[in-house]
Design a protein around this motif. Structure first.
Motif, PDB file in Angstrom:
ATOM      1  N   ALA A 178       0.820  -1.215   0.000  1.00 12.72           N
ATOM      2  CA  ALA A 178       0.000   0.000   0.000  1.00 12.72           C
ATOM      3  C   ALA A 178       0.855   1.267   0.000  1.00 12.72           C
ATOM      4  O   ALA A 178       0.315   2.375   0.012  1.00 12.72           O
ATOM      5  CB  ALA A 178      -0.920   0.010   1.220  1.00 12.72           C
ATOM      6  N   LEU A 179       2.163   1.111  -0.029  1.00 19.18           N
ATOM      7  CA  LEU A 179       3.055   2.264   0.035  1.00 19.18           C
ATOM      8  C   LEU A 179       2.892   3.135  -1.204  1.00 19.18           C
ATOM      9  O   LEU A 179       2.950   2.659  -2.332  1.00 19.18           O
ATOM     10  CB  LEU A 179       4.514   1.799   0.160  1.00 19.18           C
ATOM     11  N   SER A 180       2.674   4.407  -0.972  1.00 22.16           N
ATOM     12  CA  SER A 180       2.617   5.410  -2.037  1.00 22.16           C
ATOM     13  C   SER A 180       2.836   6.765  -1.386  1.00 22.16           C
ATOM     14  O   SER A 180       2.727   6.906  -0.158  1.00 22.16           O
ATOM     15  CB  SER A 180       1.259   5.394  -2.752  1.00 22.16           C
ATOM     16  N   ALA A 181       3.124   7.762  -2.209  1.00 20.81           N
ATOM     17  CA  ALA A 181       3.282   9.113  -1.679  1.00 20.81           C
ATOM     18  C   ALA A 181       1.970   9.570  -1.043  1.00 20.81           C
ATOM     19  O   ALA A 181       1.975  10.190   0.023  1.00 20.81           O
ATOM     20  CB  ALA A 181       3.708  10.064  -2.792  1.00 20.81           C
ATOM     21  N   ARG A 182       0.851   9.242  -1.666  1.00 20.45           N
ATOM     22  CA  ARG A 182      -0.461   9.649  -1.131  1.00 20.45           C
ATOM     23  C   ARG A 182      -0.740   8.979   0.219  1.00 20.45           C
ATOM     24  O   ARG A 182      -1.192   9.624   1.173  1.00 20.45           O
ATOM     25  CB  ARG A 182      -1.561   9.320  -2.123  1.00 20.45           C
ATOM     26  N   ALA A 183      -0.463   7.663   0.312  1.00 17.87           N
ATOM     27  CA  ALA A 183      -0.686   6.946   1.570  1.00 17.87           C
ATOM     28  C   ALA A 183       0.194   7.524   2.678  1.00 17.87           C
ATOM     29  O   ALA A 183      -0.250   7.663   3.825  1.00 17.87           O
ATOM     30  CB  ALA A 183      -0.414   5.461   1.393  1.00 17.87           C
TER      31      ALA A 183
END
Length: 116
Positions: free
Chosen positions: A104-109
């Protein structure tokens, strides 16, 4: 001003992929580390806004690393391929701000977890 991030993981492949993913999303990855000692050294030298720390660092506990980083890095987030349910009580008892599953890693998360 973009967020400055330190990634701590013992997998070179994950470090490379996570760096690329976060930088595409506007997060500036200022450094990476593969051990707790490297993480503490880089945190002092690079002064990141946030550190992402793997729960399992090749025989070293990411929970211990979070404790060592807590006074240096404003926000520390634990990451893992394991589900949060496996470690929920330990994560909650740690100084970590929270937990992100690696998938689930993302800049948004990351921004959502940090509230920015």
């Amino acid at each position: 001003m973009s967020m400055r991030c330190l990634i701590v993981d013992d997998s070179a492949r994950f470090l490379e992929a996570a760096r690329a993913l976060l930088e595409r999303g506007g997060v500036r990855v200022v450094g990476v580390a593969s051990t707790g000692a490297e993480a503490v050294e880089r945190a002092h030298d690079l002064v990141p806004d946030v550190a992402l720390v793997d729960l399992d660092l090749d025989g070293e506990s990411g929970l211990d690393v979070v404790v060592r980083l807590a006074g240096t890095v404003p926000s520390v987030i634990l990451i893992s391929t394991h589900s949060l349910e496996d470690f929920q009580e330990l994560v909650a008892a740690s100084p970590a701000l929270g937990f992100l599953h690696k998938s689930a890693l993302s800049a948004r998360a990351l921004r959502d977890l940090l509230g920015c």
